[in-house]
Write an enzyme that holds these catalytic residues in place. Structure first.
Site, PDB file in Angstrom:
ATOM      1  N   ASN A  10       5.015  -5.311   3.561  1.00 57.23           N
ATOM      2  CA  ASN A  10       5.486  -6.692   3.438  1.00 57.23           C
ATOM      3  C   ASN A  10       6.663  -6.862   4.393  1.00 57.23           C
ATOM      4  O   ASN A  10       7.773  -6.441   4.092  1.00 57.23           O
ATOM      5  CB  ASN A  10       5.924  -6.937   1.979  1.00 57.23           C
ATOM      6  CG  ASN A  10       6.544  -8.312   1.786  1.00 57.23           C
ATOM      7  OD1 ASN A  10       6.454  -9.175   2.668  1.00 57.23           O
ATOM      8  ND2 ASN A  10       7.174  -8.523   0.635  1.00 57.23           N
ATOM      9  N   LYS A  12       8.144  -9.502   5.277  1.00 61.62           N
ATOM     10  CA  LYS A  12       9.042 -10.621   4.907  1.00 61.62           C
ATOM     11  C   LYS A  12       9.365 -11.452   6.163  1.00 61.62           C
ATOM     12  O   LYS A  12       8.502 -11.602   7.024  1.00 61.62           O
ATOM     13  CB  LYS A  12      10.295 -10.078   4.224  1.00 61.62           C
ATOM     14  CG  LYS A  12       9.943  -9.138   3.059  1.00 61.62           C
ATOM     15  CD  LYS A  12      11.106  -8.778   2.205  1.00 61.62           C
ATOM     16  CE  LYS A  12      10.639  -7.802   1.134  1.00 61.62           C
ATOM     17  NZ  LYS A  12      11.680  -7.473   0.169  1.00 61.62           N
ATOM     18  N   HIS A  96       5.813 -13.090  -5.333  1.00 59.17           N
ATOM     19  CA  HIS A  96       6.877 -12.118  -5.046  1.00 59.17           C
ATOM     20  C   HIS A  96       8.177 -12.599  -5.696  1.00 59.17           C
ATOM     21  O   HIS A  96       8.449 -13.797  -5.744  1.00 59.17           O
ATOM     22  CB  HIS A  96       7.049 -11.984  -3.531  1.00 59.17           C
ATOM     23  CG  HIS A  96       7.937 -10.842  -3.156  1.00 59.17           C
ATOM     24  ND1 HIS A  96       9.304 -10.920  -3.230  1.00 59.17           N
ATOM     25  CD2 HIS A  96       7.650  -9.584  -2.746  1.00 59.17           C
ATOM     26  CE1 HIS A  96       9.826  -9.753  -2.859  1.00 59.17           C
ATOM     27  NE2 HIS A  96       8.839  -8.924  -2.563  1.00 59.17           N
ATOM     28  N   GLU A  98      11.123 -12.662  -4.692  1.00 58.67           N
ATOM     29  CA  GLU A  98      11.987 -13.496  -3.837  1.00 58.67           C
ATOM     30  C   GLU A  98      11.535 -14.954  -3.900  1.00 58.67           C
ATOM     31  O   GLU A  98      12.365 -15.872  -3.873  1.00 58.67           O
ATOM     32  CB  GLU A  98      11.970 -12.961  -2.395  1.00 58.67           C
ATOM     33  CG  GLU A  98      12.791 -11.681  -2.275  1.00 58.67           C
ATOM     34  CD  GLU A  98      12.369 -10.748  -1.154  1.00 58.67           C
ATOM     35  OE1 GLU A  98      11.550 -11.141  -0.297  1.00 58.67           O
ATOM     36  OE2 GLU A  98      12.847  -9.590  -1.153  1.00 58.67           O
ATOM     37  N   GLU A 168       6.790  -4.831  -9.395  1.00 60.07           N
ATOM     38  CA  GLU A 168       7.964  -4.897  -8.541  1.00 60.07           C
ATOM     39  C   GLU A 168       9.177  -5.322  -9.350  1.00 60.07           C
ATOM     40  O   GLU A 168       9.482  -6.519  -9.437  1.00 60.07           O
ATOM     41  CB  GLU A 168       7.725  -5.924  -7.432  1.00 60.07           C
ATOM     42  CG  GLU A 168       6.688  -5.519  -6.423  1.00 60.07           C
ATOM     43  CD  GLU A 168       7.131  -5.894  -5.018  1.00 60.07           C
ATOM     44  OE1 GLU A 168       7.059  -5.033  -4.150  1.00 60.07           O
ATOM     45  OE2 GLU A 168       7.599  -7.024  -4.808  1.00 60.07           O
ATOM     46  N   GLY A 174      14.858  -3.772  -2.164  1.00 58.00           N
ATOM     47  CA  GLY A 174      15.869  -3.808  -1.109  1.00 58.00           C
ATOM     48  C   GLY A 174      17.208  -3.215  -1.504  1.00 58.00           C
ATOM     49  O   GLY A 174      18.222  -3.443  -0.833  1.00 58.00           O
ATOM     50  N   SER A 215      12.041  -0.413  -2.914  1.00 62.92           N
ATOM     51  CA  SER A 215      12.766   0.680  -2.245  1.00 62.92           C
ATOM     52  C   SER A 215      11.916   1.932  -2.040  1.00 62.92           C
ATOM     53  O   SER A 215      12.415   3.050  -2.172  1.00 62.92           O
ATOM     54  CB  SER A 215      14.050   1.007  -3.011  1.00 62.92           C
ATOM     55  OG  SER A 215      14.926  -0.105  -2.993  1.00 62.92           O
TER      56      SER A 215
HETATM   57  P1  PGA Z   1      11.676  -3.058  -0.348  1.00 61.21           P
HETATM   58  O1  PGA Z   1      10.854  -4.391  -0.647  1.00 61.21           O
HETATM   59  O2  PGA Z   1      10.686  -1.965  -0.046  1.00 61.21           O
HETATM   60  O3  PGA Z   1      12.544  -3.407   0.836  1.00 61.21           O
HETATM   61  O4  PGA Z   1      12.478  -2.750  -1.558  1.00 61.21           O
HETATM   62  C1  PGA Z   1       9.665  -4.339  -1.391  1.00 61.21           C
HETATM   63  C2  PGA Z   1       9.138  -5.734  -1.587  1.00 61.21           C
HETATM   64  O5  PGA Z   1       9.908  -6.674  -1.703  1.00 61.21           O
HETATM   65  O6  PGA Z   1       7.918  -5.941  -1.618  1.00 61.21           O
END
Ligand code: PGA
Length: 253
Positions: A10, A12, A96, A98, A168, A174, A215
């Site tokens: 992903n 983003k 997601h 976010e 998730e 992140g 992460s």
């Molecule tokens: P990350 O993001 O690996 O940077 O923690 C995962 C995601 O948001 O799908």
């Protein structure tokens, strides 16, 4: 272990098209074992076609990071539908965290997007999970049961089978704090498959792929995907570096 792990990148709101194409070319040039993992790259809308061209004749698939909730065409300025990405994408990330938090997407909207993806034969990767660290496992279970009940409202057994659920926990995204692999395994079994089992039956709950995101790096991915009920990972930050992503692919079994 003979399951084929699903590794979803992903990106983003990162990587201009040229940089994304270079990254994918680096992966193709250096190789990974495509018999044991399936790779899906989710760039921005702008790069979907270029990435799709780059992966032609390779086992890599392409996914979008979002779609509008109406499936076809119409007067919706700025939106991109499942119809418009069909032919370019096989997958789409839906719900997601976010988007749930920053763009206020709720479970009803997420269900409409799932329906819309299925209408155009695009596999939805539906994100679920708790927001706060230290949430008790029983609270995690009730939150995920609710998210799944909404997301799959009106979805038939046969369509449900061809979906993916990503666990998730947003506190892990992140932050560098991935969840413990045994907890991830329990959530995939008891909360996600358990929730699907209540909505459908054991056939559906066994066939839906359950992956983890939050992460994930090359050094921990192997421990996570070796868990019995984890079918892969959704990777954000660590999928943005060509060598970091290759390391993930090579350690994902
Ligand atoms: P990350 O993001 O690996 O940077 O923690 C995962 C995601 O948001 O799908």
């Amino acid at each position: 272990m003979n399951k084929k792990n699903l590794i979803v990148a992903n990106w983003k709101m990162n990587l201009k098209t040229n940089d994304g194409v270079k990254l994918v070319q680096h992966v193709l040039d250096n190789g990974y074992d495509s018999d044991v993992i399936e790779v899906v790259i989710c760039p921005s809308f702008l790069s979907l076609e270029a990435i799709n061209r780059t992966v032609t004749k390779s086992p890599i698939s392409v996914g979008a990071q979002n779609i509008f909730w109406i499936a076809g065409e119409g007067p919706y300025t700025g939106e991109v539908s499942s119809y418009l990405i069909s032919g370019v994408c096989d997958y789409v990330i839906i719900g997601h965290s976010e988007r749930r938090t920053i763009l206020n997407e709720d479970d009803v909207l997420i269900n409409k997007k799932v329906v819309s993806a299925i209408e155009n034969d695009i596999v939805p990767i539906i994100c679920v999970g708790e927001t706060e660290t230290n949430t008790s496992e029983s609270d995690v279970k009730s939150m995920i049961f609710e998210q799944i009940a909404y997301a799959y409202d009106g979805i038939s057994d046969e369509d449900a089978i061809n979906t993916v659920i990503a666990y998730e926990p947003s506190w892990a995204i992140g932050t560098g704090n991935n969840n413990d692999s045994e907890v991830i395994n329990r959530v995939c079994l008891e909360c996600i498959r358990g929730g699907l089992n209540e909505l459908y039956d054991s056939r559906v709950s066994n066939l839906v792929r359950t992956i983890y995101g939050g992460s994930v790096t090359g050094s921990i991915v192997s421990e996570i995907v070796q868990q019995e009920f984890v079918d892969g990972v959704l990777v954000g930050g660590a999928s943005l570096s060509p060598d970091g992503f290759l390391e993930i692919l090579r350690n994902s079994y």
